[in-house]
Design an enzyme around this catalytic site. Structure first.
Site, PDB file in Angstrom:
ATOM      1  N   HIS A 166       0.818  -1.224   0.000  1.00  0.00           N
ATOM      2  CA  HIS A 166       0.000   0.000   0.000  1.00  0.00           C
ATOM      3  C   HIS A 166       0.848   1.269   0.000  1.00  0.00           C
ATOM      4  CE1 HIS A 166      -3.620  -2.298   0.415  1.00  0.00           C
ATOM      5  NE2 HIS A 166      -3.271  -2.818   1.576  1.00  0.00           N
ATOM      6  N   HIS A 202      -6.144  -7.127  -0.519  1.00  0.00           N
ATOM      7  CA  HIS A 202      -6.378  -5.707  -0.811  1.00  0.00           C
ATOM      8  C   HIS A 202      -5.618  -5.279  -2.082  1.00  0.00           C
ATOM      9  CE1 HIS A 202      -6.779  -6.171   3.638  1.00  0.00           C
ATOM     10  NE2 HIS A 202      -7.848  -5.429   3.434  1.00  0.00           N
TER      11      HIS A 202
HETATM   12  C1  SP5 Z   1      -1.050  -5.153   3.931  1.00  0.00           C
HETATM   13  C2  SP5 Z   1      -2.530  -5.148   4.190  1.00  0.00           C
HETATM   14  O1  SP5 Z   1      -3.162  -6.195   4.100  1.00  0.00           O
HETATM   15  N1  SP5 Z   1      -3.089  -3.999   4.608  1.00  0.00           N
HETATM   16  C3  SP5 Z   1      -4.482  -3.918   4.851  1.00  0.00           C
HETATM   17  C4  SP5 Z   1      -4.901  -2.639   5.479  1.00  0.00           C
HETATM   18  C5  SP5 Z   1      -6.385  -2.621   5.667  1.00  0.00           C
HETATM   19  N2  SP5 Z   1      -6.797  -1.559   6.533  1.00  0.00           N
HETATM   20  C6  SP5 Z   1      -8.182  -1.214   6.445  1.00  0.00           C
HETATM   21  C7  SP5 Z   1      -9.004  -2.155   7.238  1.00  0.00           C
HETATM   22  C8  SP5 Z   1     -10.485  -1.953   7.019  1.00  0.00           C
HETATM   23  C9  SP5 Z   1     -11.105  -3.047   7.792  1.00  0.00           C
HETATM   24  N3  SP5 Z   1     -12.471  -3.320   7.567  1.00  0.00           N
HETATM   25  C10 SP5 Z   1     -12.691  -4.509   8.345  1.00  0.00           C
HETATM   26  C11 SP5 Z   1     -14.060  -4.958   8.556  1.00  0.00           C
HETATM   27  C12 SP5 Z   1     -13.971  -6.065   9.598  1.00  0.00           C
HETATM   28  N4  SP5 Z   1     -15.205  -6.746   9.749  1.00  0.00           N
HETATM   29 ZN    ZN Z   2      -4.160  -7.082   2.625  1.00  0.00          ZN
END
Ligand code: SP5
Ligand code: ZN
Length: 345
Positions: A166, A202
């Site tokens: 990211h 992601h």
């Molecule tokens: C490297 C990597 O995998 N980074 C991911 C960062 C994600 N951060 C945002 C998380 C948003 C989470 N939404 C979660 C819903 C849980 N039920």
């Molecule tokens: Zn991820």
């Protein structure tokens, strides 16, 4: 298989992150992830652990903006110096901006908090005292794995933490500070033709940005559709590169609940693109957060799915630099990593 791993990550353990809607939650990207992976790898008879050698800052600056890297290096110290309340209890804190550079105005602010909103894209790449050293060591794991792939013409694993995909040329986000896979891909691009495949759940927005206008490195990302998933603003199917790089980036945004079968059919298309590009090396941004029990994901990939994913990628028969990205179902993480890697040993 040679596995490059450093203990430097351990003290990078922010006490919280800020989730959707402003909820403060424990940091998902934690050192326990590495412990689970290490213990599973140590049970195999093929994992050879090696501490990375330092490549210095040149390969980092070849991928990232110098002002941004210097911000990472000094933000924590500057912040402690500016606020006695924080300095009194640093372990309960992590450095984050509360304002963001709206639509990225081109002016780099002169103040620490201004820089934070400029160089950080969200509230989950928390900076603390150990962050910069951890990020550098993580990038060195990736660079060492790339060098091993060149020297041996075999696959190698960069067991990187913090993750990288990211992070863009001049910003942190999504637990990422230095884009390990991109630093390695850029370094490797001087040794041969490189394709980079990102299988983290992601979208690899940082990697996409870094190589978007380049035709010498093919980048492909398979991920949860940004229409419903983080990083929300990047990773759509119509983003295919620009300028000379047009046609050299590909996104596969997939629906919620994607299972092994749905995943593998996108992967097969990606593999065909890689074959047509005919690279000398493959970089694999390996996130395991596509797993059915991942707390941050919505996909339904199983352990058997990881075996098939690994097999199909390994069948490309390229020296592959496997770089650890995300994956937060810690109890299954070690087994899932081993299951993927077994195909490349
Ligand atoms: C490297 C990597 O995998 N980074 C991911 C960062 C994600 N951060 C945002 C998380 C948003 C989470 N939404 C979660 C819903 C849980 N039920
Ligand atoms: Zn991820």
């Amino acid at each position: 298989m040679k596995i490059f791993y450093s203990e430097e990550h351990r003290k990078h353990y922010p006490p919280f992150e800020v989730f959707d809607g402003g909820k403060r939650v424990p940091y998902y990207e934690n050192p326990d992830r590495m412990d689970k992976i290490l213990s599973a790898l140590k049970k195999t008879d093929w994992a050879e652990f090696i501490a990375p050698v330092d490549f210095g800052l040149a390969p980092i600056y070849a991928t990232h903006d110098e002002g941004y890297i210097q911000f990472l290096a000094s933000a924590w110290t500057e912040w402690l110096a500016s606020d006695p309340e924080i300095a009194a209890a640093p372990e309960q804190n992590a450095f984050l901006p509360a304002t963001f550079a709206l639509r990225r105005t081109p002016r780099v602010p002169s103040t620490l908090l201004g820089k934070a909103g400029y160089y950080m894209m969200d509230l989950s790449a928390c900076i603390m005292g150990a962050t910069y050293e951890a990020a550098l060591a993580s990038a060195n794991c990736a660079l060492n794995a790339a060098q091993e792939a060149v020297n041996s013409q075999r696959s190698a694993f960069g067991l990187c933490r913090p993750p990288g995909h990211h992070a863009g040329k001049d910003y942190a986000g999504g637990y990422c500070f230095i884009n390990n896979a991109s630093v390695a891909a850029n370094w490797l691009s001087a040794k041969g033709k490189v394709a980079l495949l990102d299988i983290d759940y992601h979208a690899g927005n940082g990697t996409q940005d870094i190589f978007y206008e380049r035709d010498d490195v093919l980048t492909i990302s398979i991920h949860g559709d940004p229409d419903y998933e983080y990083p929300h603003y990047v990773g759509f199917a119509d983003e295919t590169g620009a300028g000379a790089g047009l046609g050299f980036h590909k996104n596969f945004p997939l629906p919620k609940d994607t299972d092994d079968e749905g995943y593998l059919s996108a992967l097969d298309e990606a593999i065909t693109m890689i074959k047509n590009f005919a690279p000398n090396y493959l970089i694999l941004s390996a996130g395991m957060d596509t797993f059915k029990d991942d707390p941050l994901g919505t996909f339904k990939v199983t352990r058997e799915g990881f075996r098939k994913i690994g097999k199909r990628i390994a069948d490309l028969n390229l020296p592959t630099v496997i770089i650890m990205e995300g994956g937060y179902a810690n109890e299954a993480l070690g087994t899932n990593v081993v299951t993927l890697l077994e195909n490349f040993k």
